[in-house]
Design an enzyme around this catalytic site. Structure first.
Site, PDB file in Angstrom:
ATOM      1  N   ARG A  12      87.270   0.097  61.470  1.00  0.00           N
ATOM      2  CA  ARG A  12      88.111   1.296  61.464  1.00  0.00           C
ATOM      3  C   ARG A  12      89.547   0.873  61.723  1.00  0.00           C
ATOM      4  NH1 ARG A  12      85.917   2.700  67.418  1.00  0.00           N
ATOM      5  NH2 ARG A  12      87.660   1.812  68.577  1.00  0.00           N
ATOM      6  N   LYS A  69      44.261  34.364  37.718  1.00  0.00           N
ATOM      7  CA  LYS A  69      43.892  34.933  39.026  1.00  0.00           C
ATOM      8  C   LYS A  69      43.336  33.887  39.983  1.00  0.00           C
ATOM      9  CE  LYS A  69      40.370  37.962  39.158  1.00  0.00           C
ATOM     10  NZ  LYS A  69      39.743  39.294  39.211  1.00  0.00           N
ATOM     11  N   ARG A 106      44.911  42.917  36.529  1.00  0.00           N
ATOM     12  CA  ARG A 106      45.421  43.818  37.569  1.00  0.00           C
ATOM     13  C   ARG A 106      46.466  43.168  38.477  1.00  0.00           C
ATOM     14  NH1 ARG A 106      39.288  45.526  38.975  1.00  0.00           N
ATOM     15  NH2 ARG A 106      38.950  43.562  37.864  1.00  0.00           N
TER      16      ARG A 106
HETATM   17  C1  UD1 Z   1      32.363  42.753  39.158  1.00  0.00           C
HETATM   18  C2  UD1 Z   1      31.038  43.484  38.922  1.00  0.00           C
HETATM   19  C3  UD1 Z   1      30.938  44.644  39.920  1.00  0.00           C
HETATM   20  C4  UD1 Z   1      31.076  44.138  41.330  1.00  0.00           C
HETATM   21  C5  UD1 Z   1      32.357  43.324  41.495  1.00  0.00           C
HETATM   22  C6  UD1 Z   1      32.379  42.657  42.847  1.00  0.00           C
HETATM   23  C7  UD1 Z   1      30.601  43.228  36.525  1.00  0.00           C
HETATM   24  C8  UD1 Z   1      30.572  43.929  35.232  1.00  0.00           C
HETATM   25  N1  UD1 Z   1      30.985  43.976  37.578  1.00  0.00           N
HETATM   26  O1  UD1 Z   1      33.425  43.624  38.843  1.00  0.00           O
HETATM   27  O2  UD1 Z   1      29.679  45.287  39.788  1.00  0.00           O
HETATM   28  O3  UD1 Z   1      31.059  45.234  42.238  1.00  0.00           O
HETATM   29  O4  UD1 Z   1      32.433  42.290  40.494  1.00  0.00           O
HETATM   30  O5  UD1 Z   1      33.574  41.992  43.080  1.00  0.00           O
HETATM   31  O6  UD1 Z   1      30.232  42.087  36.605  1.00  0.00           O
HETATM   32  N2  UD1 Z   1      34.929  36.592  34.480  1.00  0.00           N
HETATM   33  C9  UD1 Z   1      34.625  35.583  33.593  1.00  0.00           C
HETATM   34  N3  UD1 Z   1      34.506  35.879  32.256  1.00  0.00           N
HETATM   35  C10 UD1 Z   1      34.654  37.135  31.781  1.00  0.00           C
HETATM   36  C11 UD1 Z   1      34.958  38.173  32.690  1.00  0.00           C
HETATM   37  C12 UD1 Z   1      35.075  37.878  34.036  1.00  0.00           C
HETATM   38  O7  UD1 Z   1      34.471  34.424  33.988  1.00  0.00           O
HETATM   39  O8  UD1 Z   1      34.524  37.311  30.559  1.00  0.00           O
HETATM   40  C13 UD1 Z   1      35.075  36.254  35.909  1.00  0.00           C
HETATM   41  C14 UD1 Z   1      36.400  36.684  36.498  1.00  0.00           C
HETATM   42  O9  UD1 Z   1      37.354  35.619  36.371  1.00  0.00           O
HETATM   43  C15 UD1 Z   1      36.065  36.948  37.961  1.00  0.00           C
HETATM   44  C16 UD1 Z   1      34.594  37.342  37.920  1.00  0.00           C
HETATM   45  O10 UD1 Z   1      34.106  36.956  36.645  1.00  0.00           O
HETATM   46  O11 UD1 Z   1      36.219  35.783  38.752  1.00  0.00           O
HETATM   47  C17 UD1 Z   1      34.396  38.839  38.119  1.00  0.00           C
HETATM   48  O12 UD1 Z   1      35.111  39.529  37.106  1.00  0.00           O
HETATM   49  P1  UD1 Z   1      35.987  40.827  37.429  1.00  0.00           P
HETATM   50  O13 UD1 Z   1      36.636  41.262  36.186  1.00  0.00           O
HETATM   51  O14 UD1 Z   1      36.839  40.573  38.607  1.00  0.00           O
HETATM   52  O15 UD1 Z   1      34.827  41.866  37.811  1.00  0.00           O
HETATM   53  P2  UD1 Z   1      34.963  43.158  38.706  1.00  0.00           P
HETATM   54  O16 UD1 Z   1      35.659  44.208  37.943  1.00  0.00           O
HETATM   55  O17 UD1 Z   1      35.515  42.795  40.015  1.00  0.00           O
HETATM   56 CA    CA Z   2      36.572  40.975  40.852  1.00  0.00          CA
END
Ligand code: UD1
Ligand code: CA
Length: 486
Positions: A462, A40, A33
């Protein structure tokens, strides 16, 4: 404290062992995003990478050897950026969701005998150590298998919602935004993405996660319903300050967090006795230190590990990075300083540019449009106007006249200029390094000095002045004559 320990050991002879706690930080995601080529968690807010904030906070709760950062997207860059902290890294080569991140960390977290795993999001940097400790303590007190940190948000859009059965304390499930129905969308209690788990229970049940959801990912949030179905307790504790849990999924969110962090930093400095006019116009990094009664004017940037003493005045539009400034120093408008040091009572600016390695002694002055690089300027010495001083060692009580240049570069190598105590350098002089001007010597204005000058000597380099009496008048007459005849 000693008293409390004594009473405790009397009433319970076998003190229960403190649980072994690990912190896992999820930082493997790409951050789609943000529309960025940088991962990020390496985007900066408050002057340092988002992930560095989260690690610093985690380190206030457990030592670095118990912190596990899960990296994946641009793993090597992320590892390099924070390796200095001494934390462990777990590689999630393919990012298949937050649940998958914890699956990958199984070996590090379950086989090593941890009782509790606290999970933090690498993209939510405002969380405090106090809140993490509260979450962990609450988890133990509740004898829960999973405890999540929740918050009530006025606008819960985008976050997972906390589902409690009939408003009861126990949590039944977390529903992600995309899966919410109309009723669930109205729930203001959100999942912050911070959790405490019983480590053995998490790894006993984590394989029950599935990818049958909108993103086709393993959601860590689904552990709530997995445990609920297995009749294990899922608790939630609400943050007092919802601002602490905000994530940085978009640039707009990120800049909101940056502004919030910087205002918090200003507030901390204001509370410690520093005056900051229009604090929202100043950019002050989190590790900056400023002494009491120092005044910071609008539009000042204090960056990196800058340290400023007491009773200073830092005037508008100055940008000071990784520098140390003593007490009672005046920094006039538009001064730029990087990796430099300034002694007590010195005066800088307006528009002084101190490049790395510039050291200015007590009571010294550097003025308008003076550029320095890798110099020592002794106590009480002055270079007030339009100079370049590079690779120079300048003693005490030296006066460097306007427009003086140290010619330090011969096109291949850099050479040093030494100006001993009490020297007077006349305006518009060029000092061709390597060259030494002895103690108490005088350099005549507009000299080009290529050879060493002994102490107390006068050096002139100079052309001698010649005067032609009446020349200008005669010239004017001839010109007027010419004009008339055309
Ligand atoms: C997540 C939560 C959501 C919560 C929100 C709060 C899930 C499915 N959802 O959503 O309920 O309200 O956080 O901020 O968990 N990451 C990994 N490996 C992966 C995917 C993500 O390490 O395979 C890390 C990302 O880098 C990030 C964190 O996990 O730092 C959260 O992932 P992100 O995709 O931002 O989750 P949200 O959509 O914010
Ligand atoms: Ca997040």
């Amino acid at each position: 404290m000693a008293k409390a320990a004594k009473t405790k050991s009397k009433s319970s002879p076998s003190i229960p062992q403190a649980p072994r706690i690990a912190i896992a930080i999820m930082a493997a995601g790409k951050g789609t995003r943000l529309k960025s080529k940088h991962p990020k968690v390496l985007h900066e807010i408050g002057g340092k990478p988002i992930l560095a904030h989260v690690i610093a906070t985690a380190q206030k709760v457990v030592p670095a050897q118990d912190i596990f950062v899960i990296i994946g997207h641009e793993a090597e860059r992320v590892r390099k950026a924070v390796a200095g902290t001494g934390v462990n890294f777990v590689l999630q080569a393919e990012q298949r969701g937050t649940g998958h991140a914890l699956m990958v960390a199984r070996e590090a977290l379950s086989d090593t005998g941890y009782d509790q795993v606290i999970v933090l999001s690498g993209d939510a940097p405002l969380i405090t150590a106090e809140t993490i400790k509260k979450l962990s303590d609450f988890h133990i007190a509740q004898k829960a298998t999973m405890t999540l940190l929740s918050a009530d948000l006025d606008n819960p859009y985008g976050y997972g919602r906390v589902i409690r059965k009939g408003g009861r304390a126990e949590v039944q499930a977390i529903v992600e935004e995309k899966a919410t129905n109309a009723r669930q969308k109205k729930i203001r209690e959100i999942n912050s993405g911070f959790y405490a788990f019983s480590a053995p229970a998490l790894y006993e049940h984590i394989d029950r996660l599935s990818t049958s959801n909108a993103h086709g990912e393993y959601y860590l949030t689904d552990m709530a319903s997995v445990f609920h179905r297995a009749h294990k307790k899922v608790a939630a504790i609400k943050t007092a300050d919802a601002a602490e849990v905000l994530g940085s999924n978009t640039r707009a969110e990120m800049m909101m967090l940056d502004a919030q962090l910087r205002l918090a930093k200003c507030r901390e400095l204001l509370d410690s006795g520093v005056t900051i006019f229009y604090p929202h116009t100043c950019v002050i990094d989190s590790e900056v230190e400023v002494g009491a009664d120092t005044v910071i004017e609008p539009f000042v940037q204090l960056l990196g590990k800058t340290k400023i003493g007491m009773d200073c005045r830092i005037r508008s539009y100055s940008v000071i990075g990784n520098s140390v400034i003593g007490d009672r120093v005046t920094v006039k408008p538009g001064t730029i300083m990087e990796a430099s040091r300034v002694g007590n009572g010195a005066v800088l600016g307006p528009y002084t540019h101190m490049r790395p390695g510039s050291e200015v002694g007590e009571g010294a002055h550097l003025g308008n449009f003076v550029e320095t690089k890798k110099i020592k300027l002794g106590k009480g010495s002055k270079a007030n106007h339009l100079s370049y001083l590079g690779d120079a060692e300048i003693g005490e009580g030296v006066n460097v006249g306007a427009g003086t240049i140290t010619c330090n570069y011969d096109g291949v190598n850099k050479h040093k200029t030494v100006i001993e105590d009490g020297v007077f350098v006349g305006s518009d002089s060029t000092l061709v390094a390597p060259v030494t001007i002895g103690r108490g010597a005088y350099i005549a204005a507009a000299s080009c000095i290529t050879e060493d000058v002994p102490a107390d000597a006068l050096a002139l380099g100079r052309a001698r002045q010649s005067v032609k009496e009446g020349w200008a008048r005669a010239k004017r007459e001839t010109l007027k004559e010419k004009h008339r005849s055309t």
